[in-house]
Design a protein around this motif. Sequence first.
Motif, PDB file in Angstrom:
ATOM      1  N   ASP A   1      34.440 -14.041  28.229  1.00  0.00           N
ATOM      2  CA  ASP A   1      35.024 -13.817  29.554  1.00  0.00           C
ATOM      3  C   ASP A   1      34.943 -12.360  29.993  1.00  0.00           C
ATOM      4  N   GLY A   2      34.080 -11.590  29.344  1.00  0.00           N
ATOM      5  CA  GLY A   2      33.982 -10.178  29.691  1.00  0.00           C
ATOM      6  C   GLY A   2      35.119  -9.350  29.129  1.00  0.00           C
ATOM      7  N   MET A   3      35.814  -9.858  28.101  1.00  0.00           N
ATOM      8  CA  MET A   3      37.024  -9.207  27.604  1.00  0.00           C
ATOM      9  C   MET A   3      36.793  -8.355  26.358  1.00  0.00           C
ATOM     10  N   VAL A   4      35.544  -8.220  25.921  1.00  0.00           N
ATOM     11  CA  VAL A   4      35.281  -7.346  24.780  1.00  0.00           C
ATOM     12  C   VAL A   4      35.710  -5.920  25.125  1.00  0.00           C
ATOM     13  N   GLY A   5      36.397  -5.261  24.208  1.00  0.00           N
ATOM     14  CA  GLY A   5      36.787  -3.876  24.437  1.00  0.00           C
ATOM     15  C   GLY A   5      38.279  -3.661  24.549  1.00  0.00           C
ATOM     16  N   GLU A   6      39.085  -4.727  24.411  1.00  0.00           N
ATOM     17  CA  GLU A   6      40.547  -4.577  24.481  1.00  0.00           C
ATOM     18  C   GLU A   6      41.058  -4.053  23.139  1.00  0.00           C
ATOM     19  N   VAL A   7      40.738  -2.803  22.843  1.00  0.00           N
ATOM     20  CA  VAL A   7      41.000  -2.256  21.507  1.00  0.00           C
ATOM     21  C   VAL A   7      42.395  -1.661  21.352  1.00  0.00           C
ATOM     22  N   GLU A   8      43.160  -1.583  22.429  1.00  0.00           N
ATOM     23  CA  GLU A   8      44.506  -1.021  22.317  1.00  0.00           C
ATOM     24  C   GLU A   8      45.325  -1.779  21.275  1.00  0.00           C
ATOM     25  N   GLY A   9      45.093  -3.088  21.179  1.00  0.00           N
ATOM     26  CA  GLY A   9      45.857  -3.905  20.252  1.00  0.00           C
ATOM     27  C   GLY A   9      45.418  -3.789  18.803  1.00  0.00           C
ATOM     28  N   LEU A  10      44.319  -3.077  18.538  1.00  0.00           N
ATOM     29  CA  LEU A  10      43.887  -2.925  17.145  1.00  0.00           C
ATOM     30  C   LEU A  10      44.866  -2.095  16.330  1.00  0.00           C
ATOM     31  N   LEU A  11      45.560  -1.176  17.005  1.00  0.00           N
ATOM     32  CA  LEU A  11      46.559  -0.345  16.334  1.00  0.00           C
ATOM     33  C   LEU A  11      47.902  -0.540  17.046  1.00  0.00           C
ATOM     34  N   PRO A  12      48.554  -1.673  16.827  1.00  0.00           N
ATOM     35  CA  PRO A  12      49.770  -1.999  17.592  1.00  0.00           C
ATOM     36  C   PRO A  12      50.912  -1.020  17.360  1.00  0.00           C
ATOM     37  N   GLU A  13      50.865  -0.291  16.261  1.00  0.00           N
ATOM     38  CA  GLU A  13      51.951   0.657  15.976  1.00  0.00           C
ATOM     39  C   GLU A  13      51.820   1.943  16.787  1.00  0.00           C
ATOM     40  N   VAL A  14      50.694   2.127  17.468  1.00  0.00           N
ATOM     41  CA  VAL A  14      50.459   3.347  18.257  1.00  0.00           C
ATOM     42  C   VAL A  14      50.806   3.074  19.717  1.00  0.00           C
ATOM     43  N   ASN A  15      51.690   3.870  20.293  1.00  0.00           N
ATOM     44  CA  ASN A  15      52.018   3.756  21.716  1.00  0.00           C
ATOM     45  C   ASN A  15      51.163   4.763  22.478  1.00  0.00           C
ATOM     46  N   TRP A  16      49.992   4.298  22.925  1.00  0.00           N
ATOM     47  CA  TRP A  16      49.038   5.177  23.591  1.00  0.00           C
ATOM     48  C   TRP A  16      49.553   5.655  24.940  1.00  0.00           C
ATOM     49  N   ARG A  17      50.508   4.949  25.508  1.00  0.00           N
ATOM     50  CA  ARG A  17      50.967   5.260  26.864  1.00  0.00           C
ATOM     51  C   ARG A  17      52.081   6.302  26.891  1.00  0.00           C
ATOM     52  N   GLN A  18      52.469   6.774  25.715  1.00  0.00           N
ATOM     53  CA  GLN A  18      53.404   7.884  25.620  1.00  0.00           C
ATOM     54  C   GLN A  18      52.650   9.108  25.113  1.00  0.00           C
ATOM     55  N   PRO A  19      52.857  10.268  25.746  1.00  0.00           N
ATOM     56  CA  PRO A  19      52.089  11.451  25.354  1.00  0.00           C
ATOM     57  C   PRO A  19      52.140  11.720  23.854  1.00  0.00           C
ATOM     58  N   GLY A  20      53.322  11.753  23.253  1.00  0.00           N
ATOM     59  CA  GLY A  20      53.430  11.929  21.815  1.00  0.00           C
ATOM     60  C   GLY A  20      52.829  13.236  21.327  1.00  0.00           C
ATOM     61  N   GLU A  21      52.724  13.353  20.031  1.00  0.00           N
ATOM     62  CA  GLU A  21      52.139  14.543  19.434  1.00  0.00           C
ATOM     63  C   GLU A  21      50.627  14.446  19.448  1.00  0.00           C
ATOM     64  N   ALA A  22      49.984  15.583  19.746  1.00  0.00           N
ATOM     65  CA  ALA A  22      48.522  15.615  19.795  1.00  0.00           C
ATOM     66  C   ALA A  22      47.918  15.207  18.459  1.00  0.00           C
ATOM     67  N   ALA A  23      48.530  15.651  17.359  1.00  0.00           N
ATOM     68  CA  ALA A  23      47.983  15.358  16.030  1.00  0.00           C
ATOM     69  C   ALA A  23      47.985  13.856  15.750  1.00  0.00           C
ATOM     70  N   SER A  24      49.069  13.155  16.141  1.00  0.00           N
ATOM     71  CA  SER A  24      49.143  11.718  15.876  1.00  0.00           C
ATOM     72  C   SER A  24      48.143  10.953  16.741  1.00  0.00           C
ATOM     73  N   ARG A  25      47.902  11.403  17.973  1.00  0.00           N
ATOM     74  CA  ARG A  25      46.900  10.752  18.826  1.00  0.00           C
ATOM     75  C   ARG A  25      45.497  10.958  18.264  1.00  0.00           C
ATOM     76  N   ARG A  26      45.231  12.155  17.769  1.00  0.00           N
ATOM     77  CA  ARG A  26      43.920  12.426  17.181  1.00  0.00           C
ATOM     78  C   ARG A  26      43.693  11.540  15.959  1.00  0.00           C
ATOM     79  N   ASN A  27      44.718  11.393  15.144  1.00  0.00           N
ATOM     80  CA  ASN A  27      44.600  10.546  13.964  1.00  0.00           C
ATOM     81  C   ASN A  27      44.358   9.090  14.353  1.00  0.00           C
ATOM     82  N   ALA A  28      45.086   8.634  15.390  1.00  0.00           N
ATOM     83  CA  ALA A  28      44.913   7.259  15.863  1.00  0.00           C
ATOM     84  C   ALA A  28      43.507   7.048  16.425  1.00  0.00           C
ATOM     85  N   LEU A  29      42.989   8.040  17.137  1.00  0.00           N
ATOM     86  CA  LEU A  29      41.644   7.925  17.695  1.00  0.00           C
ATOM     87  C   LEU A  29      40.604   7.857  16.583  1.00  0.00           C
ATOM     88  N   ALA A  30      40.775   8.651  15.537  1.00  0.00           N
ATOM     89  CA  ALA A  30      39.847   8.613  14.405  1.00  0.00           C
ATOM     90  C   ALA A  30      39.855   7.235  13.753  1.00  0.00           C
TER      91      ALA A  30
END
Length: 328
Positions: free
Chosen positions: A228-257
């Motif tokens: 259905d064109g839905m490939v790429g919904e990767v936010e749910g791969l790391l459910p413990e990460v709240n991407w929509r809150q700025p948070g600490e830069a270090a924790s976002r970098r780790n989550a991105l890695a």
Amino acid sequence: MERGTNLIREQNLKTVRRLMNRRVRATKAELSRESGLSVVALQSLLQAMEERGEIRREGMFQPDHGRPAAVYRYEERAQMVLSICMYEKQGEDTAVFSACDLLGNVVETKEIPLVEPEADSFDGEIASFLEAYPSIAAVGFGIPGEAVDGRLVTSDYERLTGADICGHVQRNFGRQAFVQNDVNAAIAGYCARRQTPEDQVAVGIYVPKKYGPGMGVWIHGRLWCGRDGMVGEVEGLLPEVNWRQPGEAASRRNALARLAKVCILMYNPHRLVIYGDVDQGGMEEMIREALGEPLGRIMMPQMEFCADLRPDFEAGILSMGLERVRGY
């Protein structure tokens, strides 16, 4: 028999359109040499294209020997595409409108701020572009979200969720319309702009400031979008990460890695493009370490960081629109 003849003629028309798009100007003899079609066959094809306004005669060419030959010119504005790309610019939601001709030239661009957009929020600008360029034949929307059959099933803009924006454009403006996810369009535009070989795989990850990440996958010359064109919904791969809150830069970098690691393991791409305002320092090494040995040494793709999504995003939507209107 007639159906077979029509199919051959249509294929020949596509060949001539492709050549004229590449050459812009050509004589029948030049088209014959490059296409393998006879001058007699070309005569009726060129006549049909003239009648449709796809080409016009532009003077005569006088060779050193022989008769003068008519020069045909490709009408690059016979049909055009309007793209509407919605993305985050310096933390603010923005829509970029661009009109493009058949040669891929952007002839006009306009930016407007997005404030709680709805399906009809774009009508005024669409009408303005259609008045200026009546030959616009397709309108393409690039969105942060997902669409199924032209209807938005997810969107970062609450009032657009569930909206049938393609149907809205078709009903109100009589133009074909399509929707594509922002990072899907961006990785397609990236590959088109860089002429990525068709035997390669490229993955794009977009990490905006205010919203969750998304992924686009380009495999062997085309987007891979799934059922259905839905490939790429990767936010749910790391459910413990709240991407929509700025948070600490270090924790976002780790989550991105960690997210990049999953994408590399899934698709083993030749190229990995990370879009967004990302601190690049040490990121490649973090991804390599997340993969571990020996995978970090064997599977690490060519990395590229693009702070500005817009160039590839816009190029992707426009190229998809051009595929729809070029006739080849």
